[in-house]
Design an enzyme around this catalytic site. Structure first.
Site, PDB file in Angstrom:
ATOM      1  N   LYS A 198      -4.066  -0.322   9.837  1.00  0.00           N
ATOM      2  CA  LYS A 198      -2.997  -0.847  10.803  1.00  0.00           C
ATOM      3  C   LYS A 198      -1.631   0.328  11.105  1.00  0.00           C
ATOM      4  O   LYS A 198      -1.095   0.984  10.783  1.00  0.00           O
ATOM      5  CB  LYS A 198      -2.634  -2.026  10.796  1.00  0.00           C
ATOM      6  CG  LYS A 198      -4.239  -2.457  11.400  1.00  0.00           C
ATOM      7  CD  LYS A 198      -3.634  -3.966  11.287  1.00  0.00           C
ATOM      8  CE  LYS A 198      -3.384  -4.822  10.472  1.00  0.00           C
ATOM      9  NZ  LYS A 198      -4.696  -5.045   9.160  1.00  0.00           N
ATOM     10  N   ARG A 233      -1.683 -12.846  14.010  1.00  0.00           N
ATOM     11  CA  ARG A 233      -2.675 -12.996  13.060  1.00  0.00           C
ATOM     12  C   ARG A 233      -3.435 -14.582  14.165  1.00  0.00           C
ATOM     13  O   ARG A 233      -4.499 -14.817  13.337  1.00  0.00           O
ATOM     14  CB  ARG A 233      -2.169 -12.867  11.768  1.00  0.00           C
ATOM     15  CG  ARG A 233      -2.923 -11.338  10.618  1.00  0.00           C
ATOM     16  CD  ARG A 233      -1.851 -12.500   9.329  1.00  0.00           C
ATOM     17  NE  ARG A 233      -2.551 -11.270   8.619  1.00  0.00           N
ATOM     18  CZ  ARG A 233      -1.804 -10.187   7.968  1.00  0.00           C
ATOM     19  NH1 ARG A 233      -0.840  -9.308   8.559  1.00  0.00           N
ATOM     20  NH2 ARG A 233      -2.650  -8.892   6.918  1.00  0.00           N
ATOM     21  N   ARG A 257      -5.310   1.995  -2.264  1.00  0.00           N
ATOM     22  CA  ARG A 257      -4.170   2.918  -1.651  1.00  0.00           C
ATOM     23  C   ARG A 257      -3.127   2.068  -3.147  1.00  0.00           C
ATOM     24  O   ARG A 257      -2.526   1.553  -3.695  1.00  0.00           O
ATOM     25  CB  ARG A 257      -4.248   1.798  -0.918  1.00  0.00           C
ATOM     26  CG  ARG A 257      -4.018   0.484  -0.902  1.00  0.00           C
ATOM     27  CD  ARG A 257      -3.808   0.136   0.929  1.00  0.00           C
ATOM     28  NE  ARG A 257      -3.238  -1.509   0.977  1.00  0.00           N
ATOM     29  CZ  ARG A 257      -3.501  -2.033   2.070  1.00  0.00           C
ATOM     30  NH1 ARG A 257      -4.197  -1.501   3.484  1.00  0.00           N
ATOM     31  NH2 ARG A 257      -3.477  -3.421   2.366  1.00  0.00           N
ATOM     32  N   ARG A 277       0.527  -3.422  -4.530  1.00  0.00           N
ATOM     33  CA  ARG A 277       0.785  -4.355  -4.058  1.00  0.00           C
ATOM     34  C   ARG A 277       0.097  -5.264  -4.958  1.00  0.00           C
ATOM     35  O   ARG A 277      -0.980  -4.579  -5.432  1.00  0.00           O
ATOM     36  CB  ARG A 277       0.595  -4.163  -2.240  1.00  0.00           C
ATOM     37  CG  ARG A 277       1.379  -4.098  -1.389  1.00  0.00           C
ATOM     38  CD  ARG A 277       1.125  -3.766   0.019  1.00  0.00           C
ATOM     39  NE  ARG A 277      -0.073  -5.242   0.500  1.00  0.00           N
ATOM     40  CZ  ARG A 277       0.010  -5.037   1.389  1.00  0.00           C
ATOM     41  NH1 ARG A 277      -0.314  -4.178   2.596  1.00  0.00           N
ATOM     42  NH2 ARG A 277      -0.950  -5.951   1.638  1.00  0.00           N
ATOM     43  N   ARG A 280      -8.551 -12.251   1.539  1.00  0.00           N
ATOM     44  CA  ARG A 280      -7.057 -11.709   2.824  1.00  0.00           C
ATOM     45  C   ARG A 280      -8.628 -11.674   4.319  1.00  0.00           C
ATOM     46  O   ARG A 280      -7.983 -11.661   5.226  1.00  0.00           O
ATOM     47  CB  ARG A 280      -7.018 -10.779   3.020  1.00  0.00           C
ATOM     48  CG  ARG A 280      -5.904 -11.071   1.760  1.00  0.00           C
ATOM     49  CD  ARG A 280      -4.331  -9.421   0.788  1.00  0.00           C
ATOM     50  NE  ARG A 280      -4.701  -9.022   2.276  1.00  0.00           N
ATOM     51  CZ  ARG A 280      -4.007  -7.338   1.019  1.00  0.00           C
ATOM     52  NH1 ARG A 280      -4.284  -7.135  -0.250  1.00  0.00           N
ATOM     53  NH2 ARG A 280      -3.969  -6.690   2.041  1.00  0.00           N
TER      54      ARG A 280
HETATM   55  P1  ADP Z   1      -2.529  -6.298   5.283  1.00  0.00           P
HETATM   56  O1  ADP Z   1      -3.336  -5.828   6.967  1.00  0.00           O
HETATM   57  O2  ADP Z   1      -3.228  -5.207   4.321  1.00  0.00           O
HETATM   58  O3  ADP Z   1      -3.518  -7.793   4.740  1.00  0.00           O
HETATM   59  P2  ADP Z   1      -0.409  -6.864   5.737  1.00  0.00           P
HETATM   60  O4  ADP Z   1       1.078  -6.157   4.814  1.00  0.00           O
HETATM   61  O5  ADP Z   1      -0.352  -6.767   6.429  1.00  0.00           O
HETATM   62  O6  ADP Z   1      -1.530  -6.804   5.030  1.00  0.00           O
HETATM   63  O7  ADP Z   1       0.156  -8.351   4.661  1.00  0.00           O
HETATM   64  C1  ADP Z   1      -0.061  -8.754   3.725  1.00  0.00           C
HETATM   65  C2  ADP Z   1       0.141 -10.622   3.784  1.00  0.00           C
HETATM   66  O8  ADP Z   1       1.502 -11.289   4.229  1.00  0.00           O
HETATM   67  C3  ADP Z   1      -1.279 -11.646   4.498  1.00  0.00           C
HETATM   68  O9  ADP Z   1      -2.228 -11.873   3.456  1.00  0.00           O
HETATM   69  C4  ADP Z   1       0.095 -12.556   4.284  1.00  0.00           C
HETATM   70  O10 ADP Z   1      -0.211 -13.254   3.441  1.00  0.00           O
HETATM   71  C5  ADP Z   1       1.299 -12.402   4.969  1.00  0.00           C
HETATM   72  N1  ADP Z   1       1.345 -11.400   6.197  1.00  0.00           N
HETATM   73  C6  ADP Z   1       1.144 -10.624   7.106  1.00  0.00           C
HETATM   74  N2  ADP Z   1       1.529 -10.705   7.934  1.00  0.00           N
HETATM   75  C7  ADP Z   1       1.267 -12.422   8.413  1.00  0.00           C
HETATM   76  C8  ADP Z   1       1.129 -12.745   9.668  1.00  0.00           C
HETATM   77  N3  ADP Z   1       1.318 -12.108  11.145  1.00  0.00           N
HETATM   78  N4  ADP Z   1       0.999 -14.965   9.833  1.00  0.00           N
HETATM   79  C9  ADP Z   1       1.002 -14.489   9.005  1.00  0.00           C
HETATM   80  N5  ADP Z   1       1.055 -14.024   7.525  1.00  0.00           N
HETATM   81  C10 ADP Z   1       1.196 -12.833   6.988  1.00  0.00           C
END
Ligand code: ADP
Ligand code: ZN
Length: 226
Positions: free
Chosen positions: A21, A96, A135, A169, A180
């Site tokens: 994404k 999400r 990554r 990360r 996740r």
């Molecule tokens: P990825 O898609 O690789 O899991 P992100 O950078 O989008 O990585 O998200 C990392 C973490 O941030 C998630 O595992 C969650 O804990 C939190 N997070 C990000 N976006 C949301 C969201 N919309 N709702 C709840 N938690 C979120």
């Protein structure tokens, strides 16, 4: 009246962690002049800045669970109201949950806007652990790389900005990735049906090479914005 014809192009990228994404959102930013809005990046910035929301989110993120809807929606609302978002955004990592999707609908409705397309990046779970554990990101400009799939032309030097500080990360490890992925299937995957029901869903095979996915995605976006 169909306001979507005149209003900004707002896109959603749906898909599990590691689907690509962030990489594809950056590509769409460049090609279509939209603004990438990643709630993961916004939350990591809040954690780094030590804000109250950041302090509450930190442990949850490290465990691979979802941060509360309340925190994420507040962060998203603030960012969306900034001037640079007025021309359209690519939402990466938001919504999400169904609660977040409904909050987004309400927010956009209040701004006389809508979602032009929700694009599901379709991948196989087995590939995600390998993708995520390889990554890394340029600390200077945020460009994403991968040990196997996307290495910089000169090892250790960012192709885009020449920076030499690369970061990985804290949550990109095998155990957290499993949490996740299960959070994705339990809470986020139902949004595919949610947007299908609203007639804005598109699916893209995201198992292919980055450039191939980028082509296919661009075609979908061109069609959605035509
Ligand atoms: P990825 O898609 O690789 O899991 P992100 O950078 O989008 O990585 O998200 C990392 C973490 O941030 C998630 O595992 C969650 O804990 C939190 N997070 C990000 N976006 C949301 C969201 N919309 N709702 C709840 N938690 C979120
Ligand atoms: Zn860089």
């Amino acid at each position: 009246m169909d306001a979507s014809r005149v209003s900004p192009v707002n896109l959603i990228l749906l898909g599990p962690p590691g689907a690509g994404k962030g990489t594809q959102a950056r590509m769409l930013e460049d090609r279509f002049g939209l603004v990438q809005l990643s709630t993961g990046d916004l939350l990591r910035a809040a954690v780094a800045a030590g804000t109250e929301a950041g302090q509450r989110a930190k442990a949850v993120m490290e465990a691979g669970d979802l941060v509360s809807d309340e925190i994420v929606i507040a962060i998203l609302r603030d960012r969306l109201s900034q001037a640079d978002c007025a021309g359209g955004v690519i939402l990466d990592g938001f919504p999400r949950t169904t609660v977040q999707a409904e909050a987004l609908d309400a927010l956009l409705f209040d701004m006389d806007q809508g979602i032009r397309a929700a694009i599901s990046l379709e991948v196989e779970d087995q590939a995600m652990v390998e993708r995520i554990s390889g990554r890394f990101t340029c600390a200077g400009c945020g460009e994403g790389y991968h040990d196997i799939h996307k290495t910089p032309a000169v090892a250790g030097v960012c192709d885009k900005c020449g920076g030499t500080e690369m970061t990985r990360r804290a949550d990109d490890n095998a155990e957290t990735v499993a949490s996740r992925l299960s959070a994705y299937h339990a809470q986020t995957a139902p949004l595919i049906d949610y947007y299908d029901g609203r007639g804005v869903l598109a699916r893209v095979d995201a198992m292919a090479e980055i450039d191939v996915v980028a082509q296919e995605l661009s075609a979908v976006v061109r069609q959605a914005t035509a």
